[in-house]
Design an enzyme around this catalytic site. Structure first.
Site, PDB file in Angstrom:
ATOM      1  CD  GLU A   1       0.113   4.913  -7.128  1.00  0.00           C
ATOM      2  OE1 GLU A   1       1.331   5.082  -7.044  1.00  0.00           O
ATOM      3  OE2 GLU A   1      -0.468   3.894  -6.732  1.00  0.00           O
TER       4      GLU A   1
ATOM      5  CE  LYS B   1      -0.612   0.612  -7.561  1.00  0.00           C
ATOM      6  NZ  LYS B   1       0.439   1.433  -6.966  1.00  0.00           N
TER       7      LYS B   1
ATOM      8  CG  HIS C   1      -0.366   5.041   2.061  1.00  0.00           C
ATOM      9  ND1 HIS C   1       0.601   4.847   3.009  1.00  0.00           N
ATOM     10  CD2 HIS C   1       0.131   4.509   0.914  1.00  0.00           C
ATOM     11  CE1 HIS C   1       1.645   4.231   2.452  1.00  0.00           C
ATOM     12  NE2 HIS C   1       1.368   4.010   1.187  1.00  0.00           N
TER      13      HIS C   1
ATOM     14  CG  ASP D   1       1.148   5.190   6.327  1.00  0.00           C
ATOM     15  OD1 ASP D   1       1.375   5.947   5.359  1.00  0.00           O
ATOM     16  OD2 ASP D   1       0.073   4.591   6.467  1.00  0.00           O
ATOM     17  CG  HIS D   2       5.547   6.677   1.819  1.00  0.00           C
ATOM     18  ND1 HIS D   2       4.857   5.561   1.437  1.00  0.00           N
ATOM     19  CD2 HIS D   2       5.418   7.545   0.791  1.00  0.00           C
ATOM     20  CE1 HIS D   2       4.342   5.748   0.240  1.00  0.00           C
ATOM     21  NE2 HIS D   2       4.668   6.950  -0.182  1.00  0.00           N
TER      22      HIS D   2
HETATM   23  C1  BG6 Z   1       3.164   2.592  -1.724  1.00  0.00           C
HETATM   24  C2  BG6 Z   1       2.360   1.573  -2.471  1.00  0.00           C
HETATM   25  O1  BG6 Z   1       2.969   2.481  -0.353  1.00  0.00           O
HETATM   26  O2  BG6 Z   1       2.801   3.893  -2.144  1.00  0.00           O
HETATM   27  C3  BG6 Z   1       2.505   1.744  -3.956  1.00  0.00           C
HETATM   28  O3  BG6 Z   1       2.783   0.267  -2.107  1.00  0.00           O
HETATM   29  C4  BG6 Z   1       2.240   3.174  -4.369  1.00  0.00           C
HETATM   30  O4  BG6 Z   1       1.636   0.850  -4.654  1.00  0.00           O
HETATM   31  C5  BG6 Z   1       3.053   4.140  -3.517  1.00  0.00           C
HETATM   32  O5  BG6 Z   1       2.598   3.305  -5.727  1.00  0.00           O
HETATM   33  C6  BG6 Z   1       2.699   5.570  -3.825  1.00  0.00           C
HETATM   34  O6  BG6 Z   1       3.496   6.446  -3.089  1.00  0.00           O
HETATM   35  P1  BG6 Z   1       3.584   7.984  -3.478  1.00  0.00           P
HETATM   36  O7  BG6 Z   1       4.375   8.593  -2.381  1.00  0.00           O
HETATM   37  O8  BG6 Z   1       4.230   8.050  -4.816  1.00  0.00           O
HETATM   38  O9  BG6 Z   1       2.171   8.481  -3.539  1.00  0.00           O
END
Ligand code: BG6
Length: 509
Positions: free
Chosen positions: A239, A361, A263, A200-201
């Protein structure tokens, strides 16, 4: 007892020493995908550039393309040149390039996997990787069963006393609780849970890890971090980009499954959880699991949730298509690109405090933040006209961009009258620290190679997150198309009504 033993940050402090991965290699499945090109390959280079990879580190790409090792090397090179965070240094690149290999084949091709197993053995002999291998499945979940079975068949999933084998999986971890359980069963059938690293980045982001430092390294926040003082919490991930080029993944998935299930519920867990007994992975996860188990979506969903889909129009001077006009999306797609949900953490600390979570989005701007909005002071000994511009106190954790923390409180306006107005006090990473933050994937890939599991959600967290979201998704599935909203706005009107009903309003970050 000495202070040192009481300090919950003791383990974290040890972790600040540079941690260099031991002998190892990384195999990426799905090397032709966007994630690989934009995030994984650049992160590997950045780690090499920071001296955090071992000398013999090796990278193996697996794909159907008819590439030689050097063709794949060129792909990695171009991805690094375009997307790496740190400057390109020829000497670092050359060292990394020596360990780059490519194995050609499809997922059902036994020979290709045997070839992969041979490559892993060769790298152990030639470059001293010790056979320690992480398999990064940057592939759609339908391919998990076949790939994990292949890895098991050719002995690549087996660890022993000297060698480790780990598997890294990317979301989506299923599309509801049932499918998540099936997926977990498939992966756990081959790899034991302690060898599974779910990415989960958001947990790799510095500002997200800082939630724990803010809460548990300080004395002044925790006493007011509860239902006695907090009116509500807003978690926003907005976003400004649309979904062009992502139909294959996104259509039928939607905003809630894409980012709330993972997230945003992780952000909620870190914000709402109790203090862990230490920062050891087990202790940290225990608290996250506890708080997720106490979290429920508030009903009735017609009033407590909102969902929308962006229409076509103008955004920042550019004409943009609506979701239904984006290439690849079904012309009657009911996929939501905006989702807001009201959650409640049903425990003593948080009872009655709504956690409003939203994402979308093509919104006004790109921003992720957690706002803790406090109750008003119980009594204001001022004329009402003097406090017209006084809002609620708030503490805002700015996850990105402009990473930092803002506190909002009332202050006297200079002059002869006692007029009070909101002001803000800011902490910005850019001002306080000279180091720039590593990319989330750098941290997470390094942790995989080190076998450090703290920042990876366990099975149980994933399943609990689906338990929270499933009732909302089922409700939406029965209620037709989402409301259309204009690009560049803050979502559909029903989102405003959601908070408006209780006299609250969304922040405009
Ligand atoms: C991803 C989603 O996990 O996270 C994307 O699948 C999203 O839809 C992205 O755009 C956003 O990541 P960050 O790190 O740019 O906030």
């Amino acid at each position: 007892m000495s202070r040192r033993w009481n300090n919950p940050l003791r383990d974290a402090r040890d972790k600040r020493l540079p941690r260099i991965a031991g002998p190892s290699s990384l195999v990426i499945f799905g090397v032709t995908g966007d994630l690989s090109r934009k995030k994984l390959m650049p992160a590997i280079y950045d780690l090499a550039n920071r001296g955090l990879l071992p000398a013999g580190f090796s990278l193996i790409g697996f794909a159907r393309r008819e590439w030689e090792h050097q063709d794949f090397g060129q792909v990695v090179h171009d991805a690094v040149a375009e997307h790496a965070r740190t400057p390109f240094r020829e000497s670092v690149w050359q060292r990394l390039a020596e360990g780059i290999r490519f194995v050609q084949g499809s997922f059902d091709d036994d020979d290709a996997f045997d070839q992969l197993a041979q490559t892993v053995r060769d790298l152990s002999d030639e470059r001293g990787t010790g056979g320690n291998t992480a398999f990064y499945l940057s592939i759609p979940p339908w391919a998990f069963p076949v790939v994990t079975k292949q890895l098991a068949r050719c002995g690549l999933a087996e660890a022993d006393a000297e060698t480790w084998r780990r598997v890294v999986i990317e979301k989506p971890f299923g599309h509801d609780l049932e499918s998540a359980r099936e997926l977990n069963a498939i992966v756990n059938d081959v790899f034991p849970e302690e060898s599974v690293f779910r990415i989960d980045h958001y947990l790799g982001k510095e500002t997200v890890q800082n939630i724990l430092a803010l809460r548990f390294a300080n004395q002044m926040f925790e006493p007011i971090w509860n239902a006695n003082y907090v009116d509500h919490v807003q978690i926003t991930m907005a976003e400004d980009i649309g979904l062009g080029g992502r139909a294959g993944y996104y259509d039928g998935i939607g905003a809630a499954r894409d980012v709330i299930q993972n997230h945003l519920l992780q952000l909620l867990a870190l914000t709402a959880m109790e203090e862990p007994v230490s920062f050891q992975p087990r202790a940290l996860r225990a608290e996250k699991v506890k708080v997720l188990a106490a979290t429920k979506a508030v009903e009735p969903f017609e009033e407590t949730t909102a969902r929308g889909q962006y229409g076509g129009g103008w955004q920042g001077g550019t004409k943009v298509p609506g979701l239904l006009q984006e290439e690849g999306f079904a012309k009657d797609s009911t996929t939501e690109t905006y989702a807001a949900v009201t959650l409640e953490v049903q425990n003593r600390r948080w009872a009655g405090v709504p956690f409003y979570v939203r994402t979308g989005k093509r919104l006004g701007r790109r921003v992720t933040e957690i706002a803790i909005v406090f109750k008003r002071a119980p009594h204001l000994p001022f004329d009402s006209t003097s406090t017209e511009e006084l809002g609620e106190n708030a503490l805002v954790i700015r996850v990105q961009p402009d990473e930092g923390i803002t506190m909002r409180f009332g202050s006297k306006v200079p002059g002869t009258t006692m007029e009070v107005r909101d002001v803000t006090m800011d902490f910005g990473y850019g001002h306080s620290f000279t180091e720039t933050s590593p990319e989330a994937y750098e941290r997470l890939i390094l942790d995989v190679l080190l076998g450090e599991p703290s920042l990876f959600p366990v099975n149980e967290e994933v399943e609990l997150s689906w338990e929270i979201l499933d009732p909302v998704l089922e409700h939406w599935a029965k209620h037709g198309a989402p409301e259309v909203y204009q690009p560049g706005t803050w979502g559909p009107p029903s989102a405003e009504e959601l908070l408006g009903r209780s006299g609250r309003h969304w922040r405009r970050p």
